[in-house]
Write a protein that holds these residues in place. Structure first.
Motif, mmCIF file in Angstrom:
data_model
loop_
_atom_site.group_PDB
_atom_site.id
_atom_site.type_symbol
_atom_site.label_atom_id
_atom_site.label_comp_id
_atom_site.label_asym_id
_atom_site.label_seq_id
_atom_site.Cartn_x
_atom_site.Cartn_y
_atom_site.Cartn_z
ATOM 1 N N GLN A 1 -7.528 0.225 -5.962
ATOM 2 C CA GLN A 1 -8.679 0.804 -6.662
ATOM 3 C C GLN A 1 -9.048 2.166 -6.078
ATOM 4 O OE1 GLN A 1 -11.863 -2.334 -7.881
ATOM 5 N NE2 GLN A 1 -10.655 -3.282 -6.278
ATOM 6 N N GLY A 2 -8.948 2.288 -4.756
ATOM 7 C CA GLY A 2 -9.191 3.588 -4.124
ATOM 8 C C GLY A 2 -8.182 4.608 -4.607
ATOM 9 N N LEU A 3 -6.903 4.223 -4.637
ATOM 10 C CA LEU A 3 -5.849 5.139 -5.088
ATOM 11 C C LEU A 3 -6.053 5.532 -6.543
ATOM 12 C CD1 LEU A 3 -2.843 3.485 -3.262
ATOM 13 C CD2 LEU A 3 -3.548 5.880 -3.008
ATOM 14 N N HIS B 1 -8.182 -3.640 -3.272
ATOM 15 C CA HIS B 1 -9.163 -2.591 -2.943
ATOM 16 C C HIS B 1 -8.453 -1.267 -2.650
ATOM 17 C CE1 HIS B 1 -12.992 -4.548 -3.281
ATOM 18 N NE2 HIS B 1 -12.560 -5.595 -2.613
ATOM 19 N N ALA B 2 -7.335 -1.319 -1.937
ATOM 20 C CA ALA B 2 -6.588 -0.084 -1.677
ATOM 21 C C ALA B 2 -6.134 0.546 -2.997
ATOM 22 C CB ALA B 2 -5.392 -0.377 -0.771
ATOM 23 N N GLN C 1 -8.835 5.834 -8.068
ATOM 24 C CA GLN C 1 -9.910 6.828 -8.125
ATOM 25 C C GLN C 1 -9.411 8.192 -7.698
ATOM 26 O OE1 GLN C 1 -13.842 6.639 -6.060
ATOM 27 N NE2 GLN C 1 -13.869 4.595 -6.927
ATOM 28 N N HIS C 2 -8.539 8.201 -6.693
ATOM 29 C CA HIS C 2 -8.077 9.472 -6.137
ATOM 30 C C HIS C 2 -7.097 10.170 -7.071
ATOM 31 C CE1 HIS C 2 -6.859 12.537 -3.427
ATOM 32 N NE2 HIS C 2 -5.627 12.082 -3.349
ATOM 33 N N ASP D 1 -15.997 -10.165 -12.519
ATOM 34 C CA ASP D 1 -16.937 -9.164 -12.030
ATOM 35 C C ASP D 1 -18.213 -9.754 -11.453
ATOM 36 O OD1 ASP D 1 -15.255 -6.925 -12.803
ATOM 37 O OD2 ASP D 1 -15.645 -7.616 -14.843
ATOM 38 N N ILE E 1 0.854 -1.197 0.000
ATOM 39 C CA ILE E 1 0.000 0.000 0.000
ATOM 40 C C ILE E 1 0.892 1.250 0.000
ATOM 41 C CG2 ILE E 1 -1.712 1.353 1.274
ATOM 42 C CD1 ILE E 1 -2.879 -1.301 2.332
ATOM 43 N N ALA E 2 1.921 1.239 0.843
ATOM 44 C CA ALA E 2 2.844 2.385 0.887
ATOM 45 C C ALA E 2 3.516 2.593 -0.467
ATOM 46 C CB ALA E 2 3.885 2.175 1.986
ATOM 47 N N ARG F 1 0.919 3.947 -2.973
ATOM 48 C CA ARG F 1 0.542 5.308 -2.586
ATOM 49 C C ARG F 1 1.643 6.292 -2.994
ATOM 50 N NH1 ARG F 1 -1.850 7.433 3.271
ATOM 51 N NH2 ARG F 1 -2.595 9.379 2.353
ATOM 52 N N LEU G 1 -6.422 -9.362 -1.764
ATOM 53 C CA LEU G 1 -7.661 -8.647 -2.087
ATOM 54 C C LEU G 1 -7.742 -7.301 -1.364
ATOM 55 C CD1 LEU G 1 -10.339 -8.537 -3.559
ATOM 56 C CD2 LEU G 1 -11.316 -10.047 -1.819
ATOM 57 N N ALA G 2 -7.276 -7.259 -0.113
ATOM 58 C CA ALA G 2 -7.232 -5.981 0.605
ATOM 59 C C ALA G 2 -6.380 -4.992 -0.183
ATOM 60 C CB ALA G 2 -6.651 -6.181 2.011
#
Lengths: 308, 308
Positions: free
Chosen positions: A150-152, A147-148, A154-155, A128, A95-96, A99, A143-144
């Motif tokens: 996919q959030g990034l 999801h992280a 979007q941002h 899907d 994630i780091a 990001r 999977l976690a």
């Protein structure tokens, strides 16, 4: 200026991917690994880094400033990876990593996911539609992470794609995995204890998997894509095919090992999405893959198959 | 020795939960918050900590050594929380928090999830069957966190449950959210611009939501549970019910605001799982909740409703 950073390229799938990266496609190709490498002839710029450590992951992004990130690094040791706490290190540091990548303007991310993210399904897994309910720590952490990401995406307007790899096999595989184990035992005509082997699996030849992943990296599609052959094959049929190549059916001991409770009866990819969206699909039939593997591989006593 | 650590109890849902924690149920009750509190009469031991910072999250675990963790802290500011990058801070620090909790022998974790984790569904959302495909950064980060927690629960034998809260309203709500906005405007007989309001939602009275969450904390069940009323109500019907209490239907301007593209037509909880497994369900009908809210609340000009 396209600067590609690859991780995990000293691993099984990652090594096959690296062989397919063409220098012309990127202005610079960088690779980060714990395992030291000199600058190779192929023009890859190597960086020593332990990517399980968030600070090292962010340091390497700051040093390379990649526009493209292919992230294959993760724990994958057979017998260990599904339940190792090291998965949490990989999750946090990954994630780091992404990001930091997104934060400095990273344009495209492709990560290596897993069929272990899916809930058991008695039809081929659809990216899907099939529910995502991992049974393992590894599956939950992969999977976690997705999801992280996919959030990034979007941002930061970073493109993100995710290749869910089914059961890869081929040159460079770990000797403790099923097909190398079977090859080594049957070539030596040693008895091979097995479960009943009725479970249906999607085996994909590692060079094919790499072709699909590198294709995904070079494309502009986003979302999750299965990296599989699309063929449902019983473990029994694959092992028998190997045995037949050595005339060693009498070495097979089906039923000597108990089935593992968490193993689903079926784990097969629906491969329509990658085919329809990118025209990509695995192309090596199992028989050809096994012939090639046996013909080309030097299989030492421990079963390790080296990349020719 | 049962030591409970609560986070987010200066927030909307968390504050309602704190009021329901009975000291007799735990030997010690601790709360961590950025917002300074003196040791309260009710025996809560307060700790100043910014839980968005991983190092502070792990420090507070080492200081309290909780056996039970209730984690409600997360960004929730209306108009901001769905797409704020602060979600990534909460994700990273929350993983560190629960990892530290599990690592020192934490026994039971309950976290506050969200209906934003679900894919759009034209039937009530079922915890184990409705696909999880968040549309927002907030939804992705909450779901990423829940997968990390499930992995940790497998590794450490920590029990973990997750309450997916639908649309809470009630005393303490943020003045910028729909129901406080409508109450303030209609009480003052000001015109209220609205969308068509046909979307079906699951509104749950915040004291009810808190009862379900605190019930989940005190139980031993694991997995995800919807925290909703189970009632599908159109936004229009709820706003009209508020208007009728002030004789202010003429202030309603349905259709003046455009519908938000990402808003699903239906977002309602299937509440069978919590009812069947724990005998818990929301018990305050909408009419009674609205009457109570209007009767008890001091609604200042900015619409803030304070907990009586």
């Amino acid at each position: 200026m396209k600067r590609l950073l690859l991780t995990g390229v000293t691993g099984f799938i990652g090594a096959h991917c690296l062989r397919l990266i063409r220098n012309g496609d990127y202005d610079e190709v960088h690779a980060a690994s714990r395992h030291e490498r000199a600058r190779s002839e192929s023009g890859v710029i190597w960086h020593a880094a332990d990517l399980r450590v968030a600070a090292e992951a962010t340091r390497i992004i700051a040093a390379v400033r990649p526009t493209h990130l292919f992230h294959a690094a993760w724990i994958a040791t057979p017998g260990v990876y599904l339940s190792s706490p090291e998965n949490f290190d990989w999750l946090q540091a990954s994630i780091a990593l992404v990001r930091a990548f997104a934060g400095q303007g990273g344009q495209r991310f492709v990560g290596v996911g897993s069929s272990a993210e899916y809930a058991p399904s008695d039809t081929p897994c659809d990216e899907d539609r099939t529910p995502l309910h991992p049974a393992s720590i590894y599956g939950h952490c992969k999977l976690a992470f997705w999801h992280a990401v996919q959030g990034l995406a979007q941002h930061c307007k970073m493109q993100a794609a995710w290749g869910r790899v089914f059961l890869p096999f081929g040159p460079g595989d770990h000797p403790a995995r099923l097909i190398p184990l079977a090859l080594a035992a049957l070539r030596a005509r040693k008895p091979l204890p097995l479960s009943q082997g009725e479970q249906l699996r999607d085996f994909i030849y590692a060079p094919d998997a790499a072709e699909l992943l590198v294709g995904l990296l070079g494309a502009s599609v986003t979302g999750a894509f299965n990296i599989g052959s699309g063929q449902a094959q019983s473990v029994r049929s694959v092992i028998e095919a190997i045995a037949d190549r050595f005339g060693a059916r009498d070495c097979l001991r089906f039923g000597e090992l108990a089935a593992r409770a968490w193993e689903p009866p079926m784990l097969v990819a629906n491969v329509n999405k990658l085919r329809d969206r990118l025209g990509l699909e695995a192309r090596t039939p199992m028989a050809e893959a096994l012939d090639g593997l046996i013909a080309s591989a030097a299989v030492p006593a421990d079963g390790t198959i080296t990349v020719p």
